[in-house]
Design a protein around this motif. Structure first.
Motif: not given
Length: 112
Positions: A27-28, A50-51, A82-84, A89-92
């Protein structure tokens, strides 16, 4: 008439994402909208981060002593591969190859 036509629908279970192979789910962290000195940035400008926190680890990584990564670790990662994950609804959320995790943040201990 089919036997299954009268069965109640199964209760919906919480869906999870489990990485496969040498990957972790991260989770970014939120991108910052303020500099360290307190200057607020316009909405269009953000300081990219990028953490993130490890949410899940594949069984392959968990059992590999070469990767000291554990669930909930805060890590620094290379976002290039990174593959989203579109998940509730969480885009992180991102699935990251373990090779792209470049550092794990650890608290110093007094046992040194």
């Amino acid at each position: 008439m089919s036997k299954d036509s009268h069965k109640p629908a199964p209760a919906s279970k919480l869906e999870t994402v489990e990485p496969i192979g040498a990957r972790v789910l991260i989770r970014k962290d939120e991108d910052r909208k303020q500099t360290k000195t307190g200057i607020h940035l316009p909405d269009k400008i953000e300081i990219p981060t990028i953490t993130g926190r490890v949410v899940a680890i594949s069984a392959k990584v968990e059992n590999d002593i070469d990767y000291p990564i554990r669930k909930y670790d805060r890590v620094l990662f290379n976002p290039k591969n990174a593959i989203p994950v579109e998940f509730e609804g969480d885009n992180r959320l991102f699935v990251i190859p373990v090779e792209d995790v470049v550092a794990v943040f650890r608290k110093a201990t007094d046992a040194e």
